[in-house]
Design an enzyme around this catalytic site. Sequence first.
Site, PDB file in Angstrom:
ATOM      1  N   LYS A  42       0.825  -1.210   0.000  1.00  0.00           N
ATOM      2  CA  LYS A  42       0.000   0.000   0.000  1.00  0.00           C
ATOM      3  C   LYS A  42       0.858   1.258   0.000  1.00  0.00           C
ATOM      4  O   LYS A  42       0.616   2.186  -0.780  1.00  0.00           O
ATOM      5  CB  LYS A  42      -0.945   0.010   1.206  1.00  0.00           C
ATOM      6  CG  LYS A  42      -1.841   1.245   1.279  1.00  0.00           C
ATOM      7  CD  LYS A  42      -2.876   1.102   2.370  1.00  0.00           C
ATOM      8  CE  LYS A  42      -2.294   1.327   3.724  1.00  0.00           C
ATOM      9  NZ  LYS A  42      -2.099   2.784   4.039  1.00  0.00           N
ATOM     10  N   ASP A  84      -6.715   1.223   0.993  1.00  0.00           N
ATOM     11  CA  ASP A  84      -6.722   1.318   2.453  1.00  0.00           C
ATOM     12  C   ASP A  84      -8.111   0.943   2.953  1.00  0.00           C
ATOM     13  O   ASP A  84      -8.934   0.437   2.197  1.00  0.00           O
ATOM     14  CB  ASP A  84      -6.321   2.729   2.891  1.00  0.00           C
ATOM     15  CG  ASP A  84      -7.398   3.763   2.568  1.00  0.00           C
ATOM     16  OD1 ASP A  84      -8.333   3.459   1.778  1.00  0.00           O
ATOM     17  OD2 ASP A  84      -7.307   4.887   3.100  1.00  0.00           O
TER      18      ASP A  84
END
Length: 213
Positions: A120, A138
């Site tokens: 991420k 997220d």
Amino acid sequence: MNQRKRIAIFTRLRDNNPHPATELAYGTVFELLIAVLLSAQATDIGVNKATAKLYPVANTPQGLLTLGVEGVKKYIKTIGLFNVKAENIIKTCRLLLEKHQGEVPEDREALEALPGVGRKTANVVLNTAFGWSTIAVDTHIFRVSNRTGLAPGANVDQVEEKLLKVVPTEFKQNCHHWLILHGRYSCIARKPRCGSCLIEDLCEFKEKNYPAS
């Protein structure tokens, strides 16, 4: 959800916010990397408050390395997991100096090899700093993608894979910014603000929440 709806959703999000950006404060690629690393299980507001004090003192790999773990902790102790994050920051700075001449590499494998930097974080840096069409999933994007029917998946990897497959090329560059902001301010976790939602009529969430009249 069909592709016509997806295109309509992203068209509206783009029209409403043509140039979306991260809410993390940064001035260099390195500052962005550290801010994103700090943002895990923390709010952007909290990270910005900490980095506003940290960066004037040290905002380069060598500067943070000179501060050391304990020195970094003093500035980030208001952020969750600050002990582990401080150690990862110092390890990351050391690797950047040893292997990358102190520069943040524009390379996924090299980024993910840095302590505390997962997929991420690498996606955010590659997208925001280097303009790659990556999509960092997220909790906000995971929720919005599943709740709306845009790109459902059982975990963040599945959602990312689905988004990369179904989001038209013209929207990929800014996709994750739009979805994060939508999840942060409209499609919030407990009580989504469906009555004022920009894409309410396109959303396939069956349990829509409307304020009492």
